[in-house]
Design a protein around this motif. Structure first.
Motif, short mmCIF file in Angstrom:
data_model
loop_
_atom_site.label_atom_id
_atom_site.label_comp_id
_atom_site.label_asym_id
_atom_site.label_seq_id
_atom_site.Cartn_x
_atom_site.Cartn_y
_atom_site.Cartn_z
N ALA A 185 0.97 -1.02 -0.03
CA ALA A 185 -0.02 -0.02 -0.07
C ALA A 185 0.96 1.36 0.11
O ALA A 185 1.83 1.23 0.78
CB ALA A 185 -0.98 -0.10 1.11
N CYS A 186 0.43 2.15 -0.77
CA CYS A 186 1.22 3.34 -0.84
C CYS A 186 0.85 4.40 0.10
O CYS A 186 -0.22 4.71 0.32
CB CYS A 186 0.92 3.99 -2.27
SG CYS A 186 2.04 5.52 -2.46
N SER A 187 1.93 4.89 0.93
CA SER A 187 1.55 5.76 2.08
C SER A 187 1.22 7.11 1.48
O SER A 187 0.43 7.76 2.13
CB SER A 187 2.79 5.99 3.01
OG SER A 187 3.32 4.75 3.65
N ALA A 188 1.76 7.54 0.19
CA ALA A 188 1.40 9.01 -0.17
C ALA A 188 -0.04 8.65 -0.77
O ALA A 188 -0.65 9.84 -0.64
CB ALA A 188 2.42 9.05 -1.47
N CYS A 189 -0.29 8.07 -1.57
CA CYS A 189 -1.73 7.88 -2.36
C CYS A 189 -2.64 6.96 -2.02
O CYS A 189 -3.84 6.98 -2.57
CB CYS A 189 -1.48 8.08 -4.12
SG CYS A 189 -1.15 6.33 -4.71
N GLY A 190 -2.06 5.89 -1.20
CA GLY A 190 -3.31 4.89 -1.03
C GLY A 190 -3.36 3.83 -1.89
O GLY A 190 -4.05 2.89 -1.59
N SER A 200 8.43 1.32 -6.49
CA SER A 200 7.87 2.45 -6.48
C SER A 200 6.43 2.34 -6.62
O SER A 200 5.90 1.23 -7.29
CB SER A 200 8.49 3.74 -7.18
OG SER A 200 8.60 3.22 -8.28
N CYS A 201 5.53 3.12 -6.16
CA CYS A 201 4.09 3.31 -6.59
C CYS A 201 3.90 3.48 -8.04
O CYS A 201 4.41 4.50 -8.42
CB CYS A 201 3.47 4.23 -5.59
SG CYS A 201 1.63 4.42 -5.99
N LEU A 202 3.28 2.62 -8.46
CA LEU A 202 2.74 2.68 -9.87
C LEU A 202 1.91 3.87 -10.21
O LEU A 202 1.89 4.35 -11.20
CB LEU A 202 1.95 1.46 -10.50
CG LEU A 202 2.63 0.16 -10.72
CD1 LEU A 202 1.97 -1.07 -11.01
CD2 LEU A 202 4.01 0.36 -11.71
N ALA A 203 1.09 4.32 -9.37
CA ALA A 203 0.07 5.51 -9.50
C ALA A 203 0.98 6.89 -9.44
O ALA A 203 0.81 7.96 -10.16
CB ALA A 203 -0.97 5.34 -8.48
N CYS A 204 1.70 6.85 -8.30
CA CYS A 204 2.43 8.22 -7.88
C CYS A 204 3.87 8.16 -8.05
O CYS A 204 4.38 9.49 -7.53
CB CYS A 204 1.88 8.84 -6.61
SG CYS A 204 2.41 8.09 -5.19
N ARG A 205 4.52 7.10 -8.08
CA ARG A 205 5.84 6.90 -8.20
C ARG A 205 6.66 7.04 -6.82
O ARG A 205 7.94 7.19 -6.37
CB ARG A 205 6.53 7.88 -9.09
CG ARG A 205 6.22 7.69 -10.47
CD ARG A 205 6.82 8.44 -11.48
NE ARG A 205 6.37 8.30 -12.73
CZ ARG A 205 7.13 7.50 -13.75
NH1 ARG A 205 8.20 6.91 -13.46
NH2 ARG A 205 6.66 7.19 -14.82
N SER A 206 5.64 7.27 -5.74
CA SER A 206 6.31 7.53 -4.27
C SER A 206 7.14 5.78 -4.00
O SER A 206 6.62 5.05 -4.39
CB SER A 206 5.34 7.73 -3.14
OG SER A 206 5.63 7.19 -2.07
N GLU A 207 8.21 6.19 -3.18
CA GLU A 207 8.90 4.91 -2.66
C GLU A 207 8.38 4.76 -1.00
O GLU A 207 9.00 3.68 -0.64
CB GLU A 207 10.33 5.02 -2.88
CG GLU A 207 10.74 5.05 -4.35
CD GLU A 207 12.15 4.96 -4.61
OE1 GLU A 207 12.87 4.91 -3.41
OE2 GLU A 207 12.48 5.41 -5.77
#
Ligand SMILES: [Zn+2]
Length: 134
Positions: A20-25, A34-41
């Motif tokens: 689960a991405c902490s930045a965008c959920g 990294s997150c496929l949606a927002c690239r956050s690591e």
């Protein structure tokens, strides 16, 4: 899949663990840097329910090494959102429908004869509680 890779990924595959991405959920599977949606690591482990629906499927009549045909391959849309490609189990080809509710099960996938090493992995089968309600 080679054995070292299998061992490294075993936890994720046995328990169907995503992130689960902490930045965008966003929830994704399998794990990535990294997150496929927002690239956050900033990603954290997220156990997935293993429940989903059949998004698409096909019947492969030709075998590939270590597997006996026919294989019912499906693209499963997990209830958390990610798509996963997997074999279907415990179902006849004519029973499969798009949108059918399925759940993950662990099955023996193949046996590597030289080491006698048995590889288990996930497949999806029709959800039992759904069938019971019919
Ligand atoms: Zn994100």
């Amino acid at each position: 899949m080679q054995l070292p890779r299998f061992h490294r990924l075993r936890s994720a595959y046995y328990h169907l663990e995503g992130q689960a991405c902490s930045a965008c959920g966003a929830v994704q599977f399998p794990a990535r840097r990294s997150c496929l949606a927002c690239r956050s690591e900033e990603l954290e482990r997220r156990p997935l329910s293993g429940r989903g629906t059949v998004f698409s499927y096909s019947e492969a009549v030709a075998g590939f090494e270590g597997f006996a045909p026919p294989h019912l391959m499906a693209l499963i849309e997990l209830e958390e959102g990610p798509m996963v490609a997997a074999q279907l189990s415990d179902v006849e080809p004519e029973e499969i429908e798009i949108g059918m509710e399925v759940e993950m099960v662990t099955r023996r996938i193949r046996e590597l004869a030289p080491q006698g090493y048995i590889v288990y992995g996930y497949r999806f089968r029709p959800r039992l509680e759904v069938e019971a309600g019919r």
